[in-house]
Design a protein around this motif. Structure first.
Motif, short mmCIF file in Angstrom:
data_model
loop_
_atom_site.label_atom_id
_atom_site.label_comp_id
_atom_site.label_asym_id
_atom_site.label_seq_id
_atom_site.Cartn_x
_atom_site.Cartn_y
_atom_site.Cartn_z
N MET B 1 0.85 -1.21 0.00
CA MET B 1 0.00 0.00 0.00
C MET B 1 0.87 1.23 0.00
SD MET B 1 -3.33 0.22 2.31
CE MET B 1 -3.32 -1.33 3.17
N LYS B 2 0.57 2.15 -0.87
CA LYS B 2 1.40 3.36 -0.90
C LYS B 2 0.65 4.47 -0.16
CE LYS B 2 1.57 3.62 -5.32
NZ LYS B 2 1.97 4.06 -6.66
N ILE B 3 1.40 5.29 0.53
CA ILE B 3 0.76 6.43 1.21
C ILE B 3 0.56 7.53 0.19
CG2 ILE B 3 1.02 8.11 3.05
CD1 ILE B 3 2.50 6.22 4.60
N ALA B 4 -0.60 8.14 0.19
CA ALA B 4 -0.91 9.26 -0.70
C ALA B 4 -0.66 8.89 -2.16
CB ALA B 4 -0.09 10.49 -0.33
N ALA B 5 -1.26 7.76 -2.57
CA ALA B 5 -1.11 7.35 -3.97
C ALA B 5 -1.79 8.33 -4.90
CB ALA B 5 -1.73 5.97 -4.15
N PHE B 6 -2.74 9.07 -4.38
CA PHE B 6 -3.55 9.96 -5.17
C PHE B 6 -2.87 11.30 -5.40
CE2 PHE B 6 -7.17 10.44 -7.31
CZ PHE B 6 -8.37 10.68 -6.68
N LEU B 7 -1.78 11.54 -4.66
CA LEU B 7 -1.25 12.89 -4.58
C LEU B 7 -0.77 13.46 -5.91
CD1 LEU B 7 -0.90 15.05 -2.55
CD2 LEU B 7 1.36 14.21 -2.06
N PRO B 8 -0.01 12.73 -6.73
CA PRO B 8 0.49 13.33 -7.97
C PRO B 8 -0.64 13.78 -8.89
CG PRO B 8 1.56 11.24 -7.58
CD PRO B 8 0.48 11.35 -6.58
N LEU C 280 -1.21 23.27 2.79
CA LEU C 280 -0.86 21.89 3.14
C LEU C 280 -2.04 21.18 3.81
CD1 LEU C 280 2.75 22.32 4.48
CD2 LEU C 280 2.03 21.34 2.34
N LEU C 281 -2.79 21.91 4.64
CA LEU C 281 -3.95 21.28 5.28
C LEU C 281 -5.01 20.91 4.24
CD1 LEU C 281 -4.39 23.49 8.46
CD2 LEU C 281 -3.48 21.19 8.33
N SER C 282 -5.23 21.79 3.24
CA SER C 282 -6.22 21.46 2.20
C SER C 282 -5.79 20.26 1.39
CB SER C 282 -6.42 22.63 1.25
OG SER C 282 -6.94 23.73 1.91
N LEU C 283 -4.50 20.18 1.14
CA LEU C 283 -3.98 19.04 0.38
C LEU C 283 -4.25 17.75 1.13
CD1 LEU C 283 -2.43 18.88 -2.23
CD2 LEU C 283 -0.33 18.80 -0.96
N MET C 284 -4.01 17.78 2.46
CA MET C 284 -4.25 16.58 3.25
C MET C 284 -5.73 16.24 3.22
SD MET C 284 -3.10 15.80 7.12
CE MET C 284 -2.24 17.32 7.20
N ARG C 285 -6.57 17.28 3.20
CA ARG C 285 -8.00 17.03 3.19
C ARG C 285 -8.44 16.36 1.90
NH1 ARG C 285 -11.97 21.95 2.81
NH2 ARG C 285 -13.94 20.92 2.96
N ALA C 286 -7.79 16.73 0.77
CA ALA C 286 -8.23 16.17 -0.51
C ALA C 286 -7.69 14.77 -0.75
CB ALA C 286 -7.79 17.10 -1.65
N VAL C 287 -6.56 14.44 -0.14
CA VAL C 287 -5.92 13.18 -0.51
C VAL C 287 -6.52 11.99 0.21
CG1 VAL C 287 -3.76 11.92 -0.29
CG2 VAL C 287 -3.75 14.20 -1.18
N THR C 288 -7.04 12.20 1.43
CA THR C 288 -7.41 11.04 2.24
C THR C 288 -8.91 10.92 2.37
OG1 THR C 288 -7.21 12.46 4.13
CG2 THR C 288 -5.34 11.06 3.63
N SER C 289 -9.34 9.78 2.92
CA SER C 289 -10.75 9.59 3.22
C SER C 289 -10.91 9.50 4.73
CB SER C 289 -11.29 8.35 2.54
OG SER C 289 -11.04 7.22 3.31
#
Lengths: 400, 146, 323
Positions: B1-8, C280-289
């Motif tokens: 599992m990769k962390i923040a796979a969605f990030l790029p 950075l906080l918004s980025l964290m908000r968009a990346v995770t569930s």
């Protein structure tokens, strides 16, 4: 300390009204009770008063997402009653729209699962890519929802070369995006933590409680009407039934994504092998007295229509058994011993289409076993009589 | 599992144009054969009432105004119409159908009764088809040509 | 004259008016970044580029009907939004937005003010709990208990990671910490681990995805805010915005070197650094569930707290050997 909390009929987790009353102890659900009927529209009664042609559009509006499945199931049944034989090209186009509808419905479901889990970015991206499919359906049929492409004896519109090329071209984009979503869904740790080991339904339970569709296929049961009882052109189209073994919400997600990839292959096969010829045959106004049961694999499971005719131009009885109705019993089983936080996901995992499933109420007397079908006006009268007595007491507790 | 796979993918989208269409300031074009609102070509209608019979929403209403002059009035109740285009399919006139669909979908109004469209017209006469060849050799030839 | 200046500080800049206006701007920035990350437009039509959208939302909420549930504790229910807004605004006053005269501490900058700021920032959690509890509706109670359960998870890593740079700088006063890092910018690097931990903990304190469990829309309708409407809800939303700006200001002051340069450049630096933290906080908000509340606590104690202790160890070692 046991408390009963109501989920519904109005709740942000539900797209349609349904009442789930759960008895909880802390954050663990101990029992669940399902109340239906909030979306009852009297469609079966209305169908008895409209002609066969008008009923195509009525059955289409049973649901918005799986509209083609209801109209095709109905039209297949009526074609059997009238002993019509639709031409091959018409059947190919019908199957093409069916598979496109499956694609759009599963992409919609992926977004909804992401939203219920709090993964809004995933939701936005899947729905953006679903627009590709909606545009294709608009080009083929003239509308994004309620395609109305079926008519008694075939289909109403033809596909020309430009449309065929466009469909084949869009498939590449869709395949790439679906594989990307598969990668994201499997690799985002917070998302997988929400989905895995949630809503467990063992194989024996799934068979005993009559689960249908991806809910059953995620428990390892190979059951698909397209393979068991082929209709339209599924008998000659090569495809595989998608199953998974994990019996939880993650399994259901995997099954739906696999079905997406299978649908792309089916659409490619259909477009490359489209035969020439007419698209429909003329249908008579009346049908001979007979009865027929028609089955169809909707995106949510097995859809069953029972139609009876009596020689006139209107049906005598239409009964619709939508797939979500079959999955309710399995949902209650899955909810017990789950967490409150998992309720939206468990419920969303069966892909509920509650407006499909609201039909007449059947009351079974527990002692004598006799069945009565109640009209809505009778239910209203019964409720009025009951509440007259209740409100005499002070501080009456409103059952909700 | 990769962390923040969605990030790029997410970061790539900051510089891209949004996928949203700024409706109503910009509109998308609808495709050909889009099912919008039904309307009538009054000079072609033969008042056979096939569309009225087949409409699932009872949205077409044809009334005879005068028997002598053969005038009819058709009212299309666009507030009841479900845009299924069955009327267009049922219309039997050839070579061009009297019922047609246009591409108008922004027909919302505050008052339901403003959405009705009506036409008053004289019934057209369908040009007779060419006489068909005799069906069977034993057909009586006293039958006058159509 | 000094009294007039004090009033201007309190009311205009860096006081109440500035905080409110800047926090609505920060909410707009957060919503726009979140939307652009998802390939959407975000607020567009209210005001130029949608800048007036948060203010429009505030005005709309103020004009709506205010409903108090029958069985709720009325006094507590009404006073809590006001208390909350007052608390976070007071916390905002303690940020070192000017370079205060370090020799003469005043009421907004004194030794120990970082501890006061952290304490003032943990009071809103208690206020959310009381808000949910005093509403007496079932969904509010679940939301209130979730707020407290999360508090057990993120509070310790937040304190440990924010106090590590303070230890390195050798002072409990925000202005002095900022000045220390302005003079020795290279020492920011060892505290980067603490920055990451503090970002995650602040995201949990602000109750944003992946930690927006207490008011998760699809599970508990509104959580602690289910029964609030009208003016009270407007105050609560403004309070969360101001809390976001104050937390971002705290992180920028402690980890990114403060806001030096006098009135104008200090202001520009404040805006730039807080917007960077909010990005950075918004980025964290968009990346995770969203994750479950028991998973928050186990994640916090298994990952965040040990890493925060590690950061503390690094700081102690550096202080011992290099300084």
């Amino acid at each position: 300390m046991k408390v009963t909390i109501p989920i519904g009929p109005q709740h942000p987790a539900l797209k349609e009204p349904i009442s789930l009353r759960m008895t909880v102890d802390g954050e663990v659900i101990k029992d669940a009770d399902l109340r239906l009927g909030y979306n009852h529209r009297g469609l079966e009664k209305l169908a008895e008063q409209k002609t066969w042609v008008q009923n195509i559009y009525l059955t289409e509006r049973i649901c918005g997402i799986c509209s083609h499945s209801h109209t095709t199931c109905f039209v297949q049944g009526v074609e059997k009653l009238m002993e019509l034989d639709p031409p091959k090209r018409g059947l190919y186009i019908r199957t093409l729209v069916a598979e496109l509808e499956r694609v759009h419905s599963h992409l919609l479901w992926l977004g909804v699962a992401g939203h219920e889990a709090g993964f809004d970015s995933f939701f936005m991206y899947t729905w953006r890519d679903r627009e590709v499919v909606m545009d294709l359906l608009e080009i083929i049929s003239g509308n994004r929802v309620h395609y109305a492409i079926n008519t008694l004896g075939g289909v109403r519109r033809d596909i020309d070369e430009a449309q065929r090329a466009k469909i084949l071209g869009s498939l590449d984009t869709l395949k790439k995006r679906t594989e990307y979503y598969l990668m994201i869904g499997a690799n985002e740790p917070s998302f997988v933590a929400r989905l895995s080991r949630v809503g467990y339904l063992s194989k024996e339970d799934a068979i005993a409680l009559c689960a249908v569709g991806p809910t059953a296929r995620a428990s390892g049961i190979t059951q698909d009407v397209r393979k068991d009882d082929p209709y339209a052109v599924y008998g000659e189209t090569p495809f595989e039934v998608a199953t998974a073994d994990s019996c939880d919400v993650l399994g259901r997600t995997v099954v739906r994504v696999k079905e997406l990839l299978q649908s792309y292959n089916i659409i490619e096969f259909l477009m490359k092998n489209l035969p020439n010829g007419p698209i429909s045959v003329k249908a008579p106004r009346r049908a001979k007295p007979n009865e027929v049961v028609s089955r169809y694999e909707a995106p949510r499971g097995e859809n069953i229509h029972y139609i009876r005719s009596n020689g006139t131009d209107k049906p005598e009885r239409l009964k619709v058994r939508a797939p979500t109705l079959g999955n309710y019993a399995a949902t209650i089983k899955m909810l017990k011993n789950g967490f409150i936080a998992d309720i939206p996901l468990i419920f969303a995992a069966i892909d509920p289409c509650i407006c499909c499933a609201e039909r007449a109420v059947k009351v079974v007397d527990a002692r004598s076993g006799e069945e009565r079908t109640l009209r809505f006006s009778e239910l209203r009268r019964m409720a009025g009589r009951r509440f007259e007595k209740v409100s005499q007491k002070r501080n009456a507790v409103w059952p909700f | 599992m990769k962390i923040a796979a969605f990030l790029p993918e997410l970061l790539r989208h900051i510089i891209r144009k949004p996928a949203t269409v700024d409706y109503p300031f910009k509109k998308l074009k609808v495709p050909k054969d889009f099912r919008g609102t039904p309307f009538l070509h009054p000079e072609l209608c033969i008042a056979c009432r096939a569309c009225e019979r087949d409409c699932p929403a009872e949205a077409i209403e044809i009334t005879a105004i005068s028997d002598v002059e053969k005038t009819f009035k058709m009212v299309i109740h666009n507030d009841r119409c479900v845009h299924c285009a069955q009327c267009v399919d049922s219309c039997p006139t050839t070579p061009k159908k009297a019922m047609d669909m246009d591409a108008a979908f922004e027909i919302a109004d505050f008052d339901r009764h403003n959405l009705k469209a009506e036409w008053v017209y004289v019934r057209a006469v369908q040009k007779p088809k060419a006489p068909a060849a005799p069906a069977a050799p034993a057909a009586p030839n006293t039958e006058a040509p159509a | 004259m000094a009294v007039l200046r004090t009033f201007l500080y309190l009311l205009v800049y860096p006081g109440v008016v500035f905080l409110f206006v800047y926090s609505t701007f920060a909410e707009w920035f957060d919503r726009k970044v979140y939307a652009r990350l998802q390939n959407r437009m975000g607020p567009t039509h209210t005001g130029r580029w949608g800048l007036l959208q948060p203010i429009a939302d505030f005005v709309k909420l103020m004009s709506k009907e205010d409903i108090v549930p029958e069985r709720a504790d009325k006094r507590l229910f009404t006073l809590l939004p006001i208390f909350g807004l007052a608390i976070v605004s007071t916390a905002g006053l303690l940020l070192p937005v000017w370079n205060f005269d370090l020799a003469a501490p005043g009421f907004t900058s004194f030794p120990g003010d970082i501890v006061v700021l952290l304490y003032l920032l943990s009071l809103p959690t208690l206020i959310f709990f009381l808000a949910g509890w005093s509403s007496t509706s079932f969904f509010s109670t679940i939301g209130a208990t979730r707020v407290l359960t999360m508090l057990f998870g993120y509070e310790v890593p937040l304190f440990l990671s924010v106090l590590s740079p303070a230890l390195l700088a050798g002072s409990w006063r925000l202005a002095e910490i900022a000045r220390f890092y302005q003079q020795k910018p290279l020492l920011i690097l060892p505290t980067l681990l603490g920055f990451v931990i503090a970002l995650i903990a602040v995201q949990a304190k602000l109750e944003r995805t992946p930690f927006d469990i207490p008011h998760a829309e699809t599970e508990v309708v509104g959580g602690t805010f289910t029964e609030y409407s009208g003016k009270k809800l407007a105050f609560f939303r403004l309070m969360t915005d101001v809390e976001m700006v104050v937390s971002a200001g705290l992180l920028a002051a402690v980890f990114l070197g403060g806001f030096p340069g006098g009135a104008l450049i200090g202001f520009v630096q404040f805006v730039a650094k807080t917007l960077f933290v909010i990005f950075l906080l918004s980025l964290m908000r968009a990346v995770t569930s969203r994750i479950r509340v028991d998973q928050v606590v186990s994640f916090a104690w298994r990952c965040l707290a040990p890493l925060a202790v590690l950061q503390l160890l690094i700081v102690i070692l550096i202080k011992g050997f290099l300084l």
